[in-house]
Scaffold this motif. Structure first.
Motif, PDB file in Angstrom:
ATOM      1  N   THR A 155      47.791  35.451  33.862  1.00 13.90           N
ATOM      2  CA  THR A 155      48.505  34.216  34.211  1.00 13.90           C
ATOM      3  C   THR A 155      49.499  33.805  33.139  1.00 13.90           C
ATOM      4  O   THR A 155      50.297  32.891  33.349  1.00 13.90           O
ATOM      5  CB  THR A 155      47.501  33.073  34.430  1.00 13.90           C
ATOM      6  OG1 THR A 155      46.669  32.948  33.262  1.00 13.90           O
ATOM      7  CG2 THR A 155      46.623  33.353  35.649  1.00 13.90           C
ATOM      8  N   VAL A 196      38.482  37.890  43.249  1.00  8.78           N
ATOM      9  CA  VAL A 196      39.463  37.818  42.162  1.00  8.78           C
ATOM     10  C   VAL A 196      40.566  36.801  42.457  1.00  8.78           C
ATOM     11  O   VAL A 196      40.935  35.992  41.590  1.00  8.78           O
ATOM     12  CB  VAL A 196      40.058  39.211  41.866  1.00  8.78           C
ATOM     13  CG1 VAL A 196      41.177  39.102  40.828  1.00  8.78           C
ATOM     14  CG2 VAL A 196      38.964  40.149  41.364  1.00  8.78           C
ATOM     15  N   PHE A 197      41.111  36.807  43.678  1.00 12.11           N
ATOM     16  CA  PHE A 197      42.229  35.910  43.985  1.00 12.11           C
ATOM     17  C   PHE A 197      41.848  34.450  43.751  1.00 12.11           C
ATOM     18  O   PHE A 197      42.553  33.714  43.044  1.00 12.11           O
ATOM     19  CB  PHE A 197      42.707  36.108  45.424  1.00 12.11           C
ATOM     20  CG  PHE A 197      43.957  35.330  45.763  1.00 12.11           C
ATOM     21  CD1 PHE A 197      45.204  35.937  45.694  1.00 12.11           C
ATOM     22  CD2 PHE A 197      43.904  33.987  46.131  1.00 12.11           C
ATOM     23  CE1 PHE A 197      46.373  35.229  45.985  1.00 12.11           C
ATOM     24  CE2 PHE A 197      45.049  33.267  46.422  1.00 12.11           C
ATOM     25  CZ  PHE A 197      46.287  33.888  46.351  1.00 12.11           C
ATOM     26  N   LEU A 200      41.318  33.614  40.068  1.00  9.03           N
ATOM     27  CA  LEU A 200      42.582  33.438  39.351  1.00  9.03           C
ATOM     28  C   LEU A 200      43.216  32.103  39.701  1.00  9.03           C
ATOM     29  O   LEU A 200      43.705  31.374  38.842  1.00  9.03           O
ATOM     30  CB  LEU A 200      43.552  34.573  39.715  1.00  9.03           C
ATOM     31  CG  LEU A 200      43.276  35.941  39.101  1.00  9.03           C
ATOM     32  CD1 LEU A 200      44.080  37.024  39.824  1.00  9.03           C
ATOM     33  CD2 LEU A 200      43.610  35.942  37.606  1.00  9.03           C
ATOM     34  N   GLN A 201      43.172  31.767  40.961  1.00 11.77           N
ATOM     35  CA  GLN A 201      43.783  30.534  41.459  1.00 11.77           C
ATOM     36  C   GLN A 201      43.118  29.297  40.864  1.00 11.77           C
ATOM     37  O   GLN A 201      43.787  28.306  40.524  1.00 11.77           O
ATOM     38  CB  GLN A 201      43.685  30.517  42.984  1.00 11.77           C
ATOM     39  CG  GLN A 201      44.562  29.503  43.684  1.00 11.77           C
ATOM     40  CD  GLN A 201      44.490  29.705  45.182  1.00 11.77           C
ATOM     41  OE1 GLN A 201      43.420  29.958  45.743  1.00 11.77           O
ATOM     42  NE2 GLN A 201      45.629  29.597  45.861  1.00 11.77           N
ATOM     43  N   TYR A 215      47.185  45.419  43.048  1.00 12.66           N
ATOM     44  CA  TYR A 215      47.844  44.183  42.607  1.00 12.66           C
ATOM     45  C   TYR A 215      48.719  43.620  43.723  1.00 12.66           C
ATOM     46  O   TYR A 215      48.729  42.411  43.972  1.00 12.66           O
ATOM     47  CB  TYR A 215      48.679  44.513  41.369  1.00 12.66           C
ATOM     48  CG  TYR A 215      49.462  43.379  40.757  1.00 12.66           C
ATOM     49  CD1 TYR A 215      48.854  42.204  40.334  1.00 12.66           C
ATOM     50  CD2 TYR A 215      50.840  43.514  40.540  1.00 12.66           C
ATOM     51  CE1 TYR A 215      49.587  41.186  39.731  1.00 12.66           C
ATOM     52  CE2 TYR A 215      51.579  42.512  39.935  1.00 12.66           C
ATOM     53  CZ  TYR A 215      50.947  41.344  39.534  1.00 12.66           C
ATOM     54  OH  TYR A 215      51.685  40.335  38.936  1.00 12.66           O
ATOM     55  N   THR A 218      46.570  42.843  47.495  1.00 13.95           N
ATOM     56  CA  THR A 218      45.689  41.676  47.464  1.00 13.95           C
ATOM     57  C   THR A 218      46.459  40.379  47.215  1.00 13.95           C
ATOM     58  O   THR A 218      45.880  39.300  47.230  1.00 13.95           O
ATOM     59  CB  THR A 218      44.665  41.825  46.332  1.00 13.95           C
ATOM     60  OG1 THR A 218      45.370  42.051  45.101  1.00 13.95           O
ATOM     61  CG2 THR A 218      43.724  42.993  46.586  1.00 13.95           C
ATOM     62  N   ARG A 219      47.747  40.519  46.939  1.00 14.73           N
ATOM     63  CA  ARG A 219      48.625  39.389  46.615  1.00 14.73           C
ATOM     64  C   ARG A 219      48.190  38.669  45.327  1.00 14.73           C
ATOM     65  O   ARG A 219      48.472  37.492  45.137  1.00 14.73           O
ATOM     66  CB  ARG A 219      48.735  38.403  47.788  1.00 14.73           C
ATOM     67  CG  ARG A 219      49.161  39.069  49.098  1.00 14.73           C
ATOM     68  CD  ARG A 219      49.644  38.090  50.129  1.00 14.73           C
ATOM     69  NE  ARG A 219      50.950  37.535  49.776  1.00 14.73           N
ATOM     70  CZ  ARG A 219      52.118  38.144  49.986  1.00 14.73           C
ATOM     71  NH1 ARG A 219      52.156  39.350  50.521  1.00 14.73           N
ATOM     72  NH2 ARG A 219      53.259  37.551  49.644  1.00 14.73           N
ATOM     73  N   HIS A 220      47.533  39.415  44.447  1.00 14.65           N
ATOM     74  CA  HIS A 220      47.160  38.830  43.160  1.00 14.65           C
ATOM     75  C   HIS A 220      48.388  38.438  42.343  1.00 14.65           C
ATOM     76  O   HIS A 220      48.306  37.584  41.464  1.00 14.65           O
ATOM     77  CB  HIS A 220      46.300  39.817  42.356  1.00 14.65           C
ATOM     78  CG  HIS A 220      44.929  40.015  42.908  1.00 14.65           C
ATOM     79  ND1 HIS A 220      44.035  40.941  42.402  1.00 14.65           N
ATOM     80  CD2 HIS A 220      44.276  39.391  43.945  1.00 14.65           C
ATOM     81  CE1 HIS A 220      42.917  40.887  43.092  1.00 14.65           C
ATOM     82  NE2 HIS A 220      43.043  39.968  44.028  1.00 14.65           N
ATOM     83  N   TYR A 227      52.455  41.357  34.720  1.00 14.68           N
ATOM     84  CA  TYR A 227      51.813  42.673  34.810  1.00 14.68           C
ATOM     85  C   TYR A 227      52.221  43.481  33.584  1.00 14.68           C
ATOM     86  O   TYR A 227      53.382  43.849  33.423  1.00 14.68           O
ATOM     87  CB  TYR A 227      52.243  43.379  36.093  1.00 14.68           C
ATOM     88  CG  TYR A 227      51.448  44.624  36.441  1.00 14.68           C
ATOM     89  CD1 TYR A 227      50.387  44.564  37.335  1.00 14.68           C
ATOM     90  CD2 TYR A 227      51.775  45.867  35.891  1.00 14.68           C
ATOM     91  CE1 TYR A 227      49.672  45.701  37.678  1.00 14.68           C
ATOM     92  CE2 TYR A 227      51.059  47.006  36.223  1.00 14.68           C
ATOM     93  CZ  TYR A 227      50.015  46.916  37.119  1.00 14.68           C
ATOM     94  OH  TYR A 227      49.297  48.057  37.461  1.00 14.68           O
TER      95      TYR A 227
END
Length: 328
Positions: A155, A196-197, A200-201, A215, A218-220, A227
Motif C-alpha cells: 500500500t 487478501v483483498f 488489504l482494504q 495481482y 484478483t484486483r489486488h 508492485y
C-alpha cells in the motif's frame, strides 16, 4: 452346508476388495479442485487435462474441475485430496512445505535465475524428489505448471528491504515463508488467499506477494498500488491426483493420465507466459506503480539464515540446492 458357508465367505471378501480393483469397464466420475477462475491459464490447463483423459479412456474417466475454490481453500483441498474426496487438482507447492520436505527447496528465495532455470529443475531432479515426498503423503504428482516469479506489492512504496520493516505482509501457510518475510524485516501474516483483498482494504495487512496474473486477476492492484519486482521466488505448481484414485487404475490408465498431464502442462506454460505480459499491461494502465528492483543482491544477502535453517543440516536438501544451482 460347509460349501455354502465357504461360498458366502468368498462373496463377502470379493465385495470388500471390489472398490480397490481397477474399474476399466465402468465409468468413473472425478472431482477436481482449482483455486483460480476457469479462464486462468491453470484453469484452462486443468480443463485440457480432463478433456484428454476423457477422450483417451472413451469417457470411462470423466473429470469435472470445480474452479474458483468452490471446494474450499488450498489447505482444505490438500487435506481432501489426501483423504480421497478430491481426485485431482493443481496446487502451489508452498503449502506442502511442512508436509513434504523437498518442497522447501524450490520455495527458497532467489534460488532460480529465471523461468527456464525453474523449468529445468522441476522437470528434472527436483521434480523427482518432490514427487517422491508427495506420494508419501497420499498425492501423486503428474506434471508441473508454471507460476511465474513472485514479487511484493504494498500500500506504500517499497524499494529496499528497509522499506519493508514493520509492514504486515500476507504469506502462505508455511514456516519457510514466515521466516523469509521475517528475514526481510516484515511482519509475516498467514492468511487464506481469498481474504487478501478485504484484508488489504481494511488495513489488516499492508501488502502481499504474488505473480503478475494473480495481482491482476484478483484486483489486488486496486488496494495495493505499488508492485516491487523483487522476484524473490519462482515456486512451481503441481498437477496431481489422489493416491487413493491412482491405486485403483491399471497401468494403461496411468499412462493416459501421465501423458495428458504433460500436455496440459505444456499448454499452461504457454498460456502463462502470454498472461504475464497482459496482466502487467492491465495493472499499469489501471494506475498501479511498478517499482523495478534491478539489483537484488541486498535482498538475497539477507536469506543466508533461511537457507541454513531449511537445508543446512539436511544433506539431501543441500544436495538438491547444489544440483539446481549447477544447472545450465
Amino acid at each position: 452346508m460347509i460349501l455354502k458357508t465357504a461360498l458366502r465367505a468368498v462373496a463377502v471378501a470379493a465385495a470388500v476388495l471390489l472398490p480397490f480393483a481397477p474399474s476399466t469397464g465402468s465409468a468413473q466420475e472425478w472431482r477436481g479442485w482449482n483455486i483460480h477462475a476457469a479462464d486462468y491459464p491453470n484453469g484452462r490447463g486443468l480443463d485440457r487435462f480432463g478433456e484428454l483423459v476423457g477422450q483417451r479412456t472413451n469417457n470411462r474417466i470423466r473429470m469435472r474441475t470445480y474452479h474458483s475454490a468452490q471446494l474450499g481453500q488450498q489447505d482444505e483441498a490438500i487435506q481432501q485430496m489426501r483423504l480421497g474426496s478430491i481426485d485431482f487438482a493443481n496446487f502451489n507447492l508452498s503449502p506442502f512445505n511442512n508436509l513434504a520436505p523437498s518442497t522447501n527447496v524450490v520455495t527458497l528465495p532467489f534460488l532460480f535465475r529465471d523461468v527456464a532455470h525453474s523449468h529445468a529443475a522441476i522437470d528434472g531432479v527436483a521434480g523427482q524428489e518432490i514427487a517422491r515426498d508427495l506420494e508419501a503423503i497420499g498425492i501423486i504428482a503428474l506434471s508441473w505448471f508454471d507460476a511465474g516469479a513472485r514479487s511484493i506489492y504494498t500500500t506504500r512504496p517499497v524499494r529496499t528491504p528497509a522499506d519493508l520493516r514493520g509492514m504486515k505482509i500476507r504469506v502462505q501457510t508455511s514456516d519457510l515463508w514466515i521466516d523469509l518475510m521475517r528475514a526481510l524485516g516484515a511482519n509475516p501474516t498467514p492468511l487464506p488467499f481469498g481474504e487478501v483483498f478485504t484484508s488489504l482494504q481494511s488495513g489488516v495487512i499492508d501488502g502481499a506477494e504474488n505473480n503478475w496474473p494473480s495481482y491482476e486477476s484478483t484486483r489486488h492492484f486496486e488496494v495495493a498500488r505499488f508492485y516491487s519486482t523483487t522476484e524473490h521466488s519462482n515456486v512451481p505448481e503441481v498437477l496431481a491426483v489422489s493416491r487413493q484414485r491412482w491405486q485403483r487404475l491399471n497401468e494403461a490408465e496411468r499412462n493416459i493420465l501421465r501423458d495428458a498431464a504433460r500436455e496440459a502442462a505444456t499448454l499452461q506454460r504457454q498460456l502463462w507466459a502470454e498472461r504475464e505480459v497482459q496482466s502487467r499491461q492491465r495493472v499499469v494502465a489501471a494506475g498501479a506503480t511498478v517499482i523495478e528492483i534491478t539489483d537484488r543482491s541486498p535482498w538475497s544477502a539477507l536469506m543466508a539464515p533461511v537457507y541454513e535453517k531449511y537445508t543446512g543440516s539436511n544433506p539431501r536438501l543441500s544436495n538438491m540446492v547444489r544440483q539446481i544451482r549447477e544447472l545450465r
